[in-house]
Design an enzyme around this catalytic site. Structure first.
Site, PDB file in Angstrom:
ATOM      1  N   ALA A  18      16.919 -24.840 -10.434  1.00 16.62           N
ATOM      2  CA  ALA A  18      17.803 -23.972 -10.011  1.00 16.62           C
ATOM      3  C   ALA A  18      19.283 -24.685  -9.355  1.00 16.62           C
ATOM      4  CB  ALA A  18      17.321 -23.058  -9.005  1.00 16.62           C
ATOM      5  N   GLU A  41      18.537 -33.659  -2.172  1.00 17.50           N
ATOM      6  CA  GLU A  41      17.406 -34.044  -2.882  1.00 17.50           C
ATOM      7  C   GLU A  41      16.342 -35.056  -2.494  1.00 17.50           C
ATOM      8  OE1 GLU A  41      15.447 -32.238  -5.357  1.00 17.50           O
ATOM      9  OE2 GLU A  41      13.961 -33.934  -4.922  1.00 17.50           O
ATOM     10  N   SER A  47      17.421 -32.832 -11.894  1.00 21.26           N
ATOM     11  CA  SER A  47      17.555 -32.193 -13.139  1.00 21.26           C
ATOM     12  C   SER A  47      16.455 -32.551 -14.311  1.00 21.26           C
ATOM     13  CB  SER A  47      19.154 -32.284 -13.822  1.00 21.26           C
ATOM     14  OG  SER A  47      19.951 -31.527 -12.957  1.00 21.26           O
ATOM     15  N   CYS A  51       8.167 -29.176 -16.670  1.00 22.73           N
ATOM     16  CA  CYS A  51       7.419 -28.613 -17.976  1.00 22.73           C
ATOM     17  C   CYS A  51       7.083 -29.457 -18.988  1.00 22.73           C
ATOM     18  CB  CYS A  51       8.496 -27.594 -18.768  1.00 22.73           C
ATOM     19  SG  CYS A  51       9.145 -26.500 -17.525  1.00 22.73           S
ATOM     20  N   ARG A  78      30.952 -35.964 -11.822  1.00 23.35           N
ATOM     21  CA  ARG A  78      31.437 -34.278 -12.129  1.00 23.35           C
ATOM     22  C   ARG A  78      31.550 -33.856 -10.619  1.00 23.35           C
ATOM     23  NH1 ARG A  78      28.494 -30.339 -14.602  1.00 23.35           N
ATOM     24  NH2 ARG A  78      30.514 -29.493 -15.458  1.00 23.35           N
ATOM     25  N   ASN A 315      16.609 -21.735 -14.175  1.00 23.58           N
ATOM     26  CA  ASN A 315      17.807 -22.293 -14.774  1.00 23.58           C
ATOM     27  C   ASN A 315      18.534 -21.213 -14.918  1.00 23.58           C
ATOM     28  OD1 ASN A 315      18.045 -25.299 -15.890  1.00 23.58           O
ATOM     29  ND2 ASN A 315      15.821 -24.342 -16.609  1.00 23.58           N
ATOM     30  N   TYR A 436      10.166 -10.894 -43.154  1.00 18.70           N
ATOM     31  CA  TYR A 436       9.016 -11.128 -43.662  1.00 18.70           C
ATOM     32  C   TYR A 436       9.075 -11.993 -45.070  1.00 18.70           C
ATOM     33  CZ  TYR A 436       5.226 -10.405 -47.528  1.00 18.70           C
ATOM     34  OH  TYR A 436       4.455 -10.730 -48.470  1.00 18.70           O
ATOM     35  N   TRP A 444       2.614  -6.901 -42.951  1.00 23.89           N
ATOM     36  CA  TRP A 444       2.617  -6.336 -41.767  1.00 23.89           C
ATOM     37  C   TRP A 444       2.643  -7.311 -40.648  1.00 23.89           C
ATOM     38  CZ3 TRP A 444       4.164  -1.235 -40.360  1.00 23.89           C
ATOM     39  CH2 TRP A 444       4.189  -0.493 -41.386  1.00 23.89           C
ATOM     40  N   ARG A 452       1.253  -0.365 -34.287  1.00 29.94           N
ATOM     41  CA  ARG A 452       0.806   0.865 -35.139  1.00 29.94           C
ATOM     42  C   ARG A 452      -0.592   1.384 -34.273  1.00 29.94           C
ATOM     43  NH1 ARG A 452       0.900  -0.252 -41.534  1.00 29.94           N
ATOM     44  NH2 ARG A 452      -0.390   1.547 -41.496  1.00 29.94           N
TER      45      ARG A 452
END
Ligand SMILES: Cc1cc2nc3c(=O)[nH]c(=O)nc-3n(C[C@H](O)[C@H](O)[C@H](O)COP(=O)(O)OP(=O)(O)OC[C@H]3O[C@@H](n4cnc5c(N)ncnc54)[C@H](O)[C@@H]3O)c2cc1C
Length: 462
Positions: A18, A41, A47, A51, A78, A315, A436, A444, A452
């Site tokens: 974030a 930090e 970064s 996960c 940057r 993110n 499909y 289906w 359904r």
């Protein structure tokens, strides 16, 4: 704006998903002559993808650095003044400043800001019990944690691992340890693994895990961790059993890391996360923004605030914050609660409400469960897939979907996530124009079969 400085200063607390997304997006929109960006930090990395830790530990990802999306040097190139190993110890919203400590030198100093982003993430729950801090007991929240676990795995001769907790991190870590040749026991407080599913779907995960050679122990509260004479973990003890362990991995959840925000009097919700508006601005504070695992988010299905600590949201939050801080306009509408994970070849996915969520918010519903296959039944390697669907009583509005199966099961949940976001009924879903061909689905699709059946139940024709 602080008149003593020619340009505005954005201060970011927390240098992962974030925080650095916000900083990067703000930099894209406003150059260094207009906006100074200082990011604090406390760890060694920026970064990075937590996960990916289970896949690094399990050996699918060869090295740690592959989990780093952008290095500190890339951020600094940057014009982001990134201060690693520097912990923010106090927020002073009235004085528009933060106090930070250099963790190497111990020096503390104040930094003033015009705009502040709080992106401190979440803190893993550590069980308050004897032995929880013993050598060989590991969390997996950060890259440093992952490295420490790998060091233990390389240093132990024994091959018995106990994972405490059977949420998605617990099951992913069970897979990682199986891949490394460990005998794995998962000790779980709940009645079935993956409490983000209803127990009937969790049961399928349980059976599949046992099929993979993982010992699954449910309804078990860990009371202590025993250590040997060398101080290293020896066993995990529950109320009535003892499980020998050479290594223990803790995966019992996280809480928002909001101690600083609380001390500063910022608004917190009932789950302990910061409360923001749709632009991710902290409620009641013009110049403070927050996103990621330290905030609560609006659940679009239940209409309630929740804590959903996922990288996918962190993110997006960062992007929204950076856009707004950079002078643009963006909002984060909320979540429908989509998550996907796997244990070996078993894919587990969910979105929307479980039965107990629907009960809690007072929604009456119809629930259906169907069995289908991942491909046309006659096509090679078609595998079984179970889909559970909840629809609101009478209106037929889709409320939630859970899917457990093998290849192709997990990401099917995205169909339901889109349908939930669009507020579709299960009747409308039955007509969705999904792709499909025999290698990809039966004629289906399993999601349509479930829709359904749910639509028929809503109509009262089942
Ligand atoms: C093992 C594991 C697997 C995961 N798998 C998935 C997945 O498959 N899909 C998914 O969507 N999500 C997954 N997640 C969750 C995802 O990693 C998090 O949601 C995401 O990292 C949150 O980003 P964040 O920036 O909010 O917080 P964090 O990534 O926690 O970053 C917060 C940063 O702030 C720093 N910090 C905190 N307090 C201070 C302070 N006072 N001063 C300075 N710095 C501070 C911390 O050191 C940290 O680097 C996983 C998490 C783990 C641990």
């Amino acid at each position: 704006m602080n008149m003593s400085r020619a340009r505005e200063r954005l201060v970011v607390v927390g240098g992962d998903a974030a925080g650095m997304s916000a900083a990067s997006q703000a930099r894209r929109l406003r150059g260094p002559d207009e906006l100074e960006i200082v990011a604090f930090e406390r760890g060694h990395f920026t970064s990075y993808s937590a996960c990916g830790i289970p896949y690094w530990v399990g050996g699918d990802v060869s090295e740690r650095d592959r989990l780093i999306a952008r290095t500190p040097e890339e951020h600094r190139a940057r014009d982001i003044d990134l201060r690693l190993r520097t912990e923010v110890t106090e927020l002073d919203p009235d004085g528009q400043r933060v106090r930070a400590r250099d963790l190497e030198s111990g020096e503390e100093s104040w930094t003033s800001y015009d705009r502040l982003v709080i992106a401190t993430g979440a803190r893993p729950i550590r069980p308050d019990m004897p032995g929880a801090d013993a050598a060989g007991v590991h969390g997996v929240q950060t890259l440093d944690d992952g490295q420490a676990l790998l060091d233990t795995l390389e240093g132990t001769r024994g091959r018995r691992a106990v994972v405490v907790g059977a949420g998605y991190i617990g099951v992913e870590m069970a897979e990682a340890l199986i891949k490394r040749g460990y005998e794995v026991t998962v000790v779980n407080r709940g009645s079935e693994p993956m409490s983000t599913l209803d127990p009937d779907m969790g049961r399928l995960v349980h059976e599949a895990m046992e099929g993979l050679g993982i010992t699954m122990v449910n309804d078990a509260e860990v009371t202590k961790i025993l250590t040997g004479e060398d101080g290293a973990v020896r066993a995990v003890v529950t109320e009535d059993r003892e499980f020998p362990a050479d290594v223990v991995v803790l995966g019992i959840g996280v809480r928002p890391e909001t101690a600083l925000a609380k001390a500063a009097g910022l608004p917190l919700g009932s789950h302990g996360g910061l409360l923001t508006d749709r632009s991710m601005r902290v409620r009641g504070h013009e110049d403070i923004w927050s996103g990621g695992d330290c905030v609560e988010v609006l659940d679009l299905v239940s209409g309630q605030e929740r804590h959903v600590p996922l990288g996918t949201h962190a993110n997006k939050h960062g992007q929204v914050i950076g856009t707004n801080v950079g002078g643009g306009y963006a909002t984060f509408p909320g979540v429908v609660g989509t998550a996907v994970s796997k244990v070996c070849d078993l894919e587990i996915a969910r979105t929307g409400l479980r039965e107990k969520d629907a009960h809690r918010v007072g929604l009456r519903f119809e629930a259906v469960t169907i069995e289908s296959t991942s491909r046309a039944g006659y096509y090679p390697n078609a595998s079984a897939m179970t889909v559970k669907m909840l629809a609101e009583h009478r209106t037929g509005r889709l409320l939630g979907v859970q899917i457990v199966g093998r290849e192709g099961a997990g990401k099917r949940v995205d169909i339901a996530a889109v349908a939930l976001t669009a507020g579709m009924t299960v009747e409308q879903m039955t007509a969705l124009d999904l792709g499909y061909a025999p290698p990809f689905s039966p004629v289906w699709d399993p999601v349509l079969v479930a829709a359904r059946k749910a639509a028929a139940k809503v109509r009262g024709s089942v």
